[in-house]
Design an enzyme around this catalytic site. Structure first.
Site, PDB file in Angstrom:
ATOM      1  N   HIS A  24       0.829  -1.205   0.000  1.00 12.58           N
ATOM      2  CA  HIS A  24       0.000   0.000   0.000  1.00 12.58           C
ATOM      3  C   HIS A  24       0.865   1.256   0.000  1.00 12.58           C
ATOM      4  CE1 HIS A  24      -3.586   2.442   1.250  1.00 12.58           C
ATOM      5  NE2 HIS A  24      -2.630   3.204   1.762  1.00 12.58           N
ATOM      6  N   GLU A  25       1.783   1.334   0.942  1.00 10.87           N
ATOM      7  CA  GLU A  25       2.626   2.533   1.027  1.00 10.87           C
ATOM      8  C   GLU A  25       3.532   2.658  -0.185  1.00 10.87           C
ATOM      9  OE1 GLU A  25       1.830   4.759   2.981  1.00 10.87           O
ATOM     10  OE2 GLU A  25       0.553   3.569   4.300  1.00 10.87           O
ATOM     11  N   HIS A  83       1.659   4.372  -2.900  1.00  7.46           N
ATOM     12  CA  HIS A  83       1.778   5.824  -2.742  1.00  7.46           C
ATOM     13  C   HIS A  83       3.146   6.289  -3.243  1.00  7.46           C
ATOM     14  CE1 HIS A  83      -1.860   6.844  -0.624  1.00  7.46           C
ATOM     15  NE2 HIS A  83      -1.599   6.099   0.443  1.00  7.46           N
ATOM     16  N   HIS A 139       3.316   6.607  -6.870  1.00 12.89           N
ATOM     17  CA  HIS A 139       2.583   7.803  -7.296  1.00 12.89           C
ATOM     18  C   HIS A 139       3.512   9.020  -7.281  1.00 12.89           C
ATOM     19  CE1 HIS A 139      -1.640   9.904  -6.950  1.00 12.89           C
ATOM     20  NE2 HIS A 139      -1.101  10.054  -8.134  1.00 12.89           N
TER      21      HIS A 139
END
Length: 696
Positions: free
Chosen positions: A480-481, A484, A487
């Site tokens: 998940h991190e 990010h 991104h």
């Protein structure tokens, strides 16, 4: 100013590493040279430089144009951005009492610096004029987006208010900055102050890997040779799942949910009351009936009604599933001879037993195959196969703690794209949770500026010579991190204000939650889930049992999240007077939605840092679920292509989602990738909640 801050402010500027050009690889922060006393002088200089840059734009005698107003605003404040990034990384990931004291001063000064800028009538007049003329300016699509977002940012900050309203808004902003900092410091204080030592007779049910991590946590606190449970989620949740000592589970659980609510110097109840009152007042000054109405206008959801509609759509089947599971867990308690009603500190323990029975699977069986290093390799490999980027570890980059690792990121042509910092282990100097941030954003306004991206987690460290072993949830958190992080690393925009994760809050979780899907794919696990001692791959039988067990206990997981999101929404849609007593408000709202007594909020108000340590997720905690509608639907594009690394789908994902930052409307970006709007039922299907037994 306190004696500490006076000393800090006295550091001579000529030797301040924050004010010098960094002669380091990729111009990275020289952390070994930076001391707490350097920050206040650096902030003083940064505030002065930025104020002068803003004044020059405001006083420019030339007619406003895009270059002398919008582009000039984008170029302003570079030193402030640089100093702030380093400071807030340390405050969150490796703090100390001196830094926390400085943080109180800086948060106030930051509000006082930004208030007159964001409410500057002359600046706003220039921006508004350009916005009115936008169709005649010959702007690119990114420039048009930047102009609109700049206008919205100033308008929503109160630049159009009268003098008296601006003065009051400035007072509110300063006070909120202080309160948000105080909230996070209180929470950290309670987390640092509490631990439970495990005696020889207290290890019943605990795995060897958990005990090793508990010993590592004790060593981190100067208690070598002992083993402790801390209030880090990575310590609490596995203890609640595995400890057969019910009285110890109760003790740990009650300490965990009481953080910030102990009636001590770290109590957050009064802080929350004042935050909510001030947010309501600021929203009304800007012409909105509630803070939620103000906040959600600038989001994909647009209205509190749309948010409530999604949450209630999910709540009903999730609650029904949770109540059915509760009855099964209570039956298991009775079967074992227990004569007690299931309590919140029992749920995870008996859910694990039930999962073992139904799916013949428990987390302890798979953890030896999910070593941190292997999961990092897996996250990197998926990014390589999807986006053509490669990762190589660098040992010549300064870091803020010896545990931090740094990787250089290159594209398929071998060009430098980013640096990625991974800070993975829990420690007393780090706030709880997991997050992504940056030391420098990508931009192309003045040269091709490569980003410096950070992932921070709180995984339990392995004992001496042993790797950190992750639960399936923790492995998912790592992906998940890293989503990010991608991104930020893959961003390809011109303007810093539109870079990377500078998107709507209810869109920002799409790249991260979407990336989680790859962590649980069989072909990824077969390659990277290897036993930390033998190197043997994950047995196919265990893999199949893991995949079969993924949707188990989703009623619980969904209820603890949605209840927190609904509470956040109620805090910010009801009048502040309704929540003068935070505990009573919490009880009342949970009764209203029929919250099962055996399940606790994922975040009780007094520890809900997402919405009270600042306002980034205030009235916006629903965003994770809003994004999950998109991520569950988006991964379907790869499934429909028959290849989870399909090149054409991956290229659209890169171009339309990961690299475009905030340069386009998020709804347009999603439709460009998927070819249509997302289907809400994809979320319920992913969580296994489409067919749910009716609640009693």
């Amino acid at each position: 100013m306190s004696e500490t801050l006076q000393t800090a402010a006295a550091a001579p500027a000529q030797v301040n590493p924050l004010l010098k050009a960094w002669q380091t690889p990729f111009e990275t922060p020289p952390f070994a040279e930076i001391a707490p006393e350097h920050f206040l002088p650096a902030f003083e200089q940064a505030f002065a430089d930025h104020a002068a840059e803003i004044a020059a734009i405001e006083r420019d005698p030339a007619a406003p144009d895009f270059a002398n107003t919008i582009t000039a605003l984008e170029r302003a404040g570079k030193l402030l951005s640089r100093v702030s990034a380093v400071f807030y990384d340390l405050v969150s990931a490796h703090s100390n009492p001196v830094l926390l004291e400085i943080d109180k001063e800086v948060s106030l000064r930051m509000a006082r610096h930004w208030n007159p800028i964001m409410m500057n009538a002359v600046l706003f007049g220039r921006i508004a004029l350009l916005r009115d003329q936008r169709t005649q300016l010959g702007l690119t699509s990114e420039e048009l987006r930047l102009l609109e977002r700049t206008y919205v940012r100033f308008h929503r900050a109160g630049a159009g208010l009268d003098k008296a309203a601006k003065a009051r808004m400035a007072e509110i902003n300063e006070r909120l900055a202080h309160l948000g900092t105080a909230f996070s410091h209180h929470l950290l204080g309670d987390e640092q102050d509490w631990f439970m030592e495990l005696g020889e007779a207290d290890g019943d049910g605990l795995s060897d890997s958990f005990v090793a991590s508990a010993r590592a946590a004790a060593s981190e606190r100067g208690m070598a040779g002992k083993a402790i449970v801390t209030l880090s989620r990575s310590s609490v949740e596995p203890f609640l799942k595995s400890s057969s000592r019910r009285e110890l589970r109760e003790k740990v659980f009650k300490a965990f949910i009481a953080r910030g609510d102990n009636g001590n110097a770290n109590d957050n109840n009064a802080t929350i009351v004042e935050i909510l009152s001030l947010r309501e007042e600021s929203a009304r000054l800007l012409g909105y009936p509630t803070f939620a109405a103000y906040r959600l206008e600038d989001s994909m959801a647009k209205t509190p009604q749309a948010v409530r509609g999604l949450l209630e759509r999910v709540w009903k089947p999730a609650r029904a599933r949770a109540l059915a599971d509760r009855d099964d867990l209570q039956a298991l308690v009775a079967e074992e001879g227990g004569n007690f009603a299931l309590a919140p500190w029992d749920w995870r323990y008996y859910a694990e037993k039930l999962r073992q029975r139904r799916a013949n699977f428990d987390d302890a069986a798979i953890k030896p195959y999910l070593s941190l290093d292997h999961m990092i390799e897996a996250a990197f490999d998926c990014a390589t196969r999807l986006f053509g980027i490669s990762f190589s570890e660098r040992t010549d980059i300064a870091v803020w703690h010896p545990d931090v690792r740094v990787f250089e990121v290159k594209d398929s042509a071998g060009r430098h794209r980013a640096l990625f910092y991974g800070d993975y282990f829990a420690r007393p100097s780090k706030r709880s949770g997991a997050w992504m941030t940056s030391l420098r954003e990508q931009q192309k306004l003045d040269g091709d500026i490569a980003p410096l991206i950070i992932n921070v987690c709180n995984f339990a460290k392995g004992a001496l010579g042993q790797p950190s072993l992750l639960s399936p949830d923790e492995a998912r958190t790592l992906f998940h991190e890293f989503g990010h992080g991608l991104h930020g690393m893959l961003s390809e925009v011109t303007y810093p204000s539109l870079s990377g994760t500078s998107v709507f809050t209810d869109f920002v979780e799409l790249p991260s939650q979407l990336y989680e899907h790859w962590q649980e794919q069989p072909q990824v696990l077969r390659q990277f889930a290897r036993h930390y001692q033998t190197g043997e791959p994950l047995p196919d039988d265990l893999l199949q049992r893991f995949l079969a067990a993924r949707k188990f206990n989703q009623g619980f997981a969904t209820v603890e999240f949605v209840s927190s999101a609904l509470l956040d929404l109620e805090f910010h849609t009801q009048g502040a007077a309704a929540s003068r007593d935070i505990r009573a408000f919490e009880r009342r709202e949970l009764e209203k939605i029929g919250m099962p007594a055996e399940i606790a909020l994922r975040h009780r108000p007094q520890q809900f840092g997402h919405i009270f340590s600042g306002d980034h997720y205030a009235a916006g905690y629903y965003s994770y679920m809003w994004s999950e509608v998109m991520d569950a639907d988006a991964f379907g594009a790869f499934e429909e292509a028959g290849n989870i690394f399909d090149p054409a789908t991956a290229k659209r994902l890169h171009d339309d989602i990961y690299s475009s930052g905030g340069s386009r409307d998020p709804e347009d970006a999603y439709i460009a990738f998927r070819g249509r709007a997302p289907e809400p039922d994809a979320l319920l299907r992913r969580r296994g909640l489409l067919e749910t037994p009716e609640a009693a």
